[in-house]
Motif scaffolding. Structure first.
Motif, PDB file in Angstrom:
ATOM      1  N   ALA A  76      53.492  27.546  42.028  1.00  0.00           N
ATOM      2  CA  ALA A  76      53.269  28.290  40.783  1.00  0.00           C
ATOM      3  C   ALA A  76      53.736  27.474  39.585  1.00  0.00           C
ATOM      4  N   ALA A  77      54.854  26.692  39.750  1.00  0.00           N
ATOM      5  CA  ALA A  77      55.341  25.851  38.655  1.00  0.00           C
ATOM      6  C   ALA A  77      54.345  24.740  38.363  1.00  0.00           C
ATOM      7  N   VAL A  78      53.771  24.167  39.396  1.00  0.00           N
ATOM      8  CA  VAL A  78      52.772  23.118  39.220  1.00  0.00           C
ATOM      9  C   VAL A  78      51.585  23.670  38.437  1.00  0.00           C
ATOM     10  N   SER A  79      51.156  24.888  38.789  1.00  0.00           N
ATOM     11  CA  SER A  79      50.012  25.511  38.102  1.00  0.00           C
ATOM     12  C   SER A  79      50.350  25.850  36.655  1.00  0.00           C
ATOM     13  N   MET A  80      51.611  26.317  36.429  1.00  0.00           N
ATOM     14  CA  MET A  80      52.000  26.740  35.082  1.00  0.00           C
ATOM     15  C   MET A  80      52.086  25.565  34.117  1.00  0.00           C
ATOM     16  N   PHE A  81      52.695  24.459  34.548  1.00  0.00           N
ATOM     17  CA  PHE A  81      52.964  23.351  33.633  1.00  0.00           C
ATOM     18  C   PHE A  81      51.858  22.296  33.624  1.00  0.00           C
ATOM     19  N   GLY A  82      50.965  22.331  34.598  1.00  0.00           N
ATOM     20  CA  GLY A  82      49.847  21.402  34.600  1.00  0.00           C
ATOM     21  C   GLY A  82      50.203  19.992  35.053  1.00  0.00           C
TER      22      GLY A  82
ATOM     23  N   THR B 232      51.512  17.407  38.355  1.00  0.00           N
ATOM     24  CA  THR B 232      51.592  17.389  39.820  1.00  0.00           C
ATOM     25  C   THR B 232      53.058  17.628  40.217  1.00  0.00           C
ATOM     26  N   ALA B 233      53.270  17.938  41.477  1.00  0.00           N
ATOM     27  CA  ALA B 233      54.641  18.183  41.948  1.00  0.00           C
ATOM     28  C   ALA B 233      55.500  16.937  41.755  1.00  0.00           C
ATOM     29  N   ASP B 234      54.960  15.745  42.074  1.00  0.00           N
ATOM     30  CA  ASP B 234      55.725  14.506  41.909  1.00  0.00           C
ATOM     31  C   ASP B 234      56.067  14.258  40.451  1.00  0.00           C
ATOM     32  N   GLU B 235      55.132  14.563  39.546  1.00  0.00           N
ATOM     33  CA  GLU B 235      55.401  14.369  38.111  1.00  0.00           C
ATOM     34  C   GLU B 235      56.498  15.304  37.635  1.00  0.00           C
ATOM     35  N   LEU B 236      56.481  16.539  38.101  1.00  0.00           N
ATOM     36  CA  LEU B 236      57.526  17.492  37.700  1.00  0.00           C
ATOM     37  C   LEU B 236      58.897  17.055  38.193  1.00  0.00           C
ATOM     38  N   LEU B 237      58.941  16.497  39.391  1.00  0.00           N
ATOM     39  CA  LEU B 237      60.229  16.076  39.955  1.00  0.00           C
ATOM     40  C   LEU B 237      60.822  14.891  39.206  1.00  0.00           C
ATOM     41  N   SER B 238      59.986  14.130  38.500  1.00  0.00           N
ATOM     42  CA  SER B 238      60.480  12.941  37.803  1.00  0.00           C
ATOM     43  C   SER B 238      60.671  13.161  36.307  1.00  0.00           C
ATOM     44  N   VAL B 239      60.233  14.298  35.787  1.00  0.00           N
ATOM     45  CA  VAL B 239      60.293  14.528  34.353  1.00  0.00           C
ATOM     46  C   VAL B 239      61.599  15.214  33.972  1.00  0.00           C
ATOM     47  N   ASP B 240      62.113  14.907  32.764  1.00  0.00           N
ATOM     48  CA  ASP B 240      63.305  15.565  32.233  1.00  0.00           C
ATOM     49  C   ASP B 240      62.968  17.034  31.996  1.00  0.00           C
TER      50      ASP B 240
END
Length: 340
Positions: free
Chosen positions: A295-301, A303-311
């Protein structure tokens, strides 16, 4: 020339006695007179020019706790003529205690075989005894450390398939008294897969490889209790390199494994719930994400890997970041008000 040679030999003998801390003596059993070498006077801390030395004077220099032993040896010599070889202590005139090793034998007897003259040596072995005592105390401290250590420690003999030594922690862990433990085959405590693992490590060691440390073994104890342990094994070999046995230090890791298993189960349940949740779930530490759900991946647009590396704060609108910071600070203080 003969006199010079005798004097040279005499000087050499005196020097040899001094270096070896050995003094010679001669005892007239009938008169009680004693004749000592110069080094023996030095060992006893006495003046070589002192008056006539008697057996009684000699006995007075002996440590009170050893006089009975010396008197017993003297009586045995007089009665049987047997040689002497024993250790005793003396107290020198300065109060210091020395340990001596004496050896002697009958040199002259009367027609009935009773000893008339005895001769022998005394060697000062105080330094050696001090080293032996220090070694004994050190060994005792080591044995006490092993015996009362919280880790279980034991030695095994591969030839007899028996324990040769076990400490108290090992006995408590296995549930058997020491006598019963020493009669058991160590492999009895390992489940089959752990027996195979232990043998594999022995083969590795025989091939010159360093076996992996911190290996876990599944063991069965008295009353069928199952436990998991880590065994640190030091193998012992003969001169041909063949294994004789091993010294083992073990730690019970059963509770740690149970906690790890419980944590894995908890994480599995969390992931199952979060992945099926329509709400965005993000787990972060500091400013970095540790976990994000679908759901977080869908909300923020991302990928899961990008979210894990972003501040984390980069996902928040600049005008609202102070709100999130204030909320995070309040949470760190134990306050539970939600961010708006």
């Amino acid at each position: 020339a003969a006199d010079r040679e005798r004097r040279s030999i005499s000087r050499s003998l005196v020097e040899a006695q001094r270096m070896a801390q050995i003094g010679s003596w001669e005892w007239n059993v009938l008169t009680g007179e004693l004749r000592w070498s110069q080094e023996l006077y030095s060992i006893y801390g006495l003046d070589p020019n002192m008056p006539f030395l008697t057996m009684e004077a000699f006995v007075r220099s002996i440590h009170p706790d050893d006089r009975a032993l010396v008197n017993e040896q003297i009586a045995r010599v007089i009665g049987t003529g047997a040689p002497v070889d024993f250790e005793f202590r003396i107290i020198r005139t300065d109060g210091s205690v020395r340990v001596l090793h004496t050896m002697g034998e009958v040199r002259e007897s009367d027609a009935e075989g009773k000893p008339l003259i005895m001769a022998g040596t005394n060697q000062d072995i105080t330094a050696r005894k001090q080293v032996e005592e220090a070694l004994r105390k050190s060994q005792q401290r080591l044995e006490d450390m092993i015996r009362y250590a919280p880790s279980f420690i034991y030695e095994i003999d591969f030839r007899t398939r028996r324990f040769t030594e076990v400490n108290e922690a090992m006995c408590r862990f296995c549930g058997y008294p020491r006598e019963e433990m020493l009669a058991k085959d160590p492999m009895e405590f390992l489940y089959e897969e752990s027996q195979i693992r232990f043998r594999e490590r022995t083969v590795q060691w025989l091939h010159g490889e360093k076996p992996e440390e911190d290996v876990e073994y599944h063991v069965r104890l008295r009353e069928g209790d199952d436990r998991w342990v880590i065994l640190k094994v030091t193998f012992i070999a003969d001169e041909r390199g063949q294994p004789l046995g091993a010294t083992v230090i073990g730690h019970d890791v059963t509770e740690r494994r149970r906690m790890e298993e419980a944590l894995r189960e908890s994480e599995g349940k969390f992931r199952a719930l979060s992945e099926s949740s329509p709400a965005a779930v993000l787990v972060y530490r500091g400013n970095r994400h540790l976990y994000v759900n679908a759901a977080a991946v869908s909300m923020f647009g991302y990928t899961a890997d990008e979210l894990l590396s972003v501040d984390f704060l980069e996902l928040i609108h600049p005008d609202d970041r102070h709100i999130v910071r204030d909320w995070a600070l309040a949470r760190s203080k134990g306050e539970t008000e939600s961010a708006r």
